[in-house]
Design an enzyme around this catalytic site. Sequence first.
Site, PDB file in Angstrom:
ATOM      1  CG  HIS A 141      -1.893   1.000   1.401  1.00  0.00           C
ATOM      2  ND1 HIS A 141      -1.623   2.286   1.793  1.00  0.00           N
ATOM      3  CD2 HIS A 141      -3.217   0.945   1.203  1.00  0.00           C
ATOM      4  CE1 HIS A 141      -2.754   2.978   1.831  1.00  0.00           C
ATOM      5  NE2 HIS A 141      -3.737   2.188   1.473  1.00  0.00           N
ATOM      6  CG  ASP A 218       0.637  -2.277   6.145  1.00  0.00           C
ATOM      7  OD1 ASP A 218      -0.366  -2.448   6.859  1.00  0.00           O
ATOM      8  OD2 ASP A 218       0.606  -1.626   5.081  1.00  0.00           O
ATOM      9  CD  GLN A 221      -6.806  -4.340   3.956  1.00  0.00           C
ATOM     10  OE1 GLN A 221      -7.761  -5.081   4.211  1.00  0.00           O
ATOM     11  NE2 GLN A 221      -6.986  -3.066   3.657  1.00  0.00           N
ATOM     12  CE  LYS A 244      -7.242  -0.249   6.191  1.00  0.00           C
ATOM     13  NZ  LYS A 244      -7.951   0.232   5.007  1.00  0.00           N
ATOM     14  CB  CYS A 382      -3.817   3.359  -1.582  1.00  0.00           C
ATOM     15  SG  CYS A 382      -4.999   4.652  -1.331  1.00  0.00           S
TER      16      CYS A 382
HETATM   17  N1  PMP Z   1      -1.665  -0.629   4.589  1.00  0.00           N
HETATM   18  C1  PMP Z   1      -2.625  -1.372   4.029  1.00  0.00           C
HETATM   19  C2  PMP Z   1      -2.280  -2.744   3.521  1.00  0.00           C
HETATM   20  C3  PMP Z   1      -3.912  -0.857   3.906  1.00  0.00           C
HETATM   21  O1  PMP Z   1      -4.862  -1.576   3.333  1.00  0.00           O
HETATM   22  C4  PMP Z   1      -4.195   0.432   4.401  1.00  0.00           C
HETATM   23  C5  PMP Z   1      -5.585   1.040   4.294  1.00  0.00           C
HETATM   24  N2  PMP Z   1      -6.182   0.902   3.047  1.00  0.00           N
HETATM   25  C6  PMP Z   1      -3.170   1.150   4.999  1.00  0.00           C
HETATM   26  C7  PMP Z   1      -1.914   0.593   5.088  1.00  0.00           C
HETATM   27  C8  PMP Z   1      -3.387   2.513   5.568  1.00  0.00           C
HETATM   28  O2  PMP Z   1      -4.272   2.420   6.646  1.00  0.00           O
HETATM   29  P1  PMP Z   1      -4.918   3.728   7.283  1.00  0.00           P
HETATM   30  O3  PMP Z   1      -5.516   4.486   6.133  1.00  0.00           O
HETATM   31  O4  PMP Z   1      -5.933   3.191   8.214  1.00  0.00           O
HETATM   32  O5  PMP Z   1      -3.820   4.469   7.939  1.00  0.00           O
END
Ligand code: PMP
Length: 424
Positions: A141, A218, A221, A244, A382
């Site tokens: 991401h 990270d 997910q 999430k 993203c």
């Molecule tokens: N890493 C991953 C794999 C994600 O899916 C996301 C959210 N789409 C993020 C980081 C960022 O998370 P947040 O927007 O809650 O900070």
Amino acid sequence: MSASPDLRPATEVRPSSAVAIDISAVRRDFPILSRQVHGRPLVYLDNAASSQKPRAVIEAERSLYEEYYANVHRGVHTLSMASTDAYEAARSKAQRFLNAGSPREIIFTRGTTEAINLVAATFGRSRVRAGDEVLVSGLEHHSNIVPWQMVCEEKGARLRAAPINDDGEIVLDELAKRLTTRTRILALAHVSNALGTVNPVAQIIEMAHARGVPVLLDGAQAAPHVEVDVQALGCDFYAFSGHKIYGPSGIGVLYGKASLLEEMPPYQGGGDMILSVSFEKTTYNELPYKFEAGTPNIAGVVGLGAALDWVGGIGLDRIAAHEHGLLEQGTRRLQEVPGLKIIGTARDKVAVLSFVVEGVHPHDMGTVLDYEGVAVRTGHHCAQPVMERFGVPATTRASLAVYNTKEEIDVLVEGIQKAREMFA
Ligand code: PMP
């Protein structure tokens, strides 16, 4: 009115994985799931972007504000102590959720993005030097790319990425080749948001540690779908977001090994992160407060604690089993649609169905589905390097959660067929 927050740790009570979840009862916990969209029952399949909230979370925030709200770590008065107890109880819940060794290793952040930025700006900036490397993977991401890119730019270091194969799995041999004596940190998704791939993180951490490279996972997910044990994994940092995992937005968790957190400089300066301040010198607070400057998101923390309790009350193993059944059904049904290609076919996947349909732009697909009451995400998620790897500008992504049903998969597939008839 009572000034006693709910401090019970529900995550310790684990129902047997042999007992299937009563999905109707689960759905009744989520008020929003009974609403309609364009006159159709809402089919919410955008859980990887953000999941919906059970009553327990909504109620935890309501009762905080109505019954015992005050600032934390400051007052000797009853409300401040009650708020502080609830705030710190949530930290212990997060510690148990990740099986961290100590609550000192749990830092509340705004979310995964801030957690990764914190590590990049403190650990990263103090360890990375000119000529060094930071290693990520081709599945990341943007939140696990850009903070590292910023550090590398500042230091004259190089950001490298381990490639992924046609199924959306990291090529481990290639990752190993990129773990060099110059690598200062490996920052890796536990689970990919765009494809659903579950990375073999235990094996990868072993590879990295064998070369003396610390690992940040990270877990944005992963946390809602996979049991995480940071001590068993041995990872150095782990980040996830509340929103999430059925919790509030604007709150997340960074786990870090105490030995590393101790040596890291603070992320932000301000209240709560100090022991004493004079114009000559400031001494910093102990862990974890050193990294929690300013009045925190108190309601978010309390809501996150309630969400972790709620998840623990069902059991992540049962949640995973239910979602896996939906993934199998969804994969089968989507494969029957002419012209549809699933992007991301890893052997180990969470319930994410990313796809493209010949002749139908994902945004048109998303709009048609919305008129059927089906919420999906369309775009690059993203994760532009992932889209580039598969040669598509965007996909449609259905991402499932514990409250989704087989019938909802049928509604999704009917909607996709409708879009094909309109556009393809
Ligand atoms: N890493 C991953 C794999 C994600 O899916 C996301 C959210 N789409 C993020 C980081 C960022 O998370 P947040 O927007 O809650 O900070």
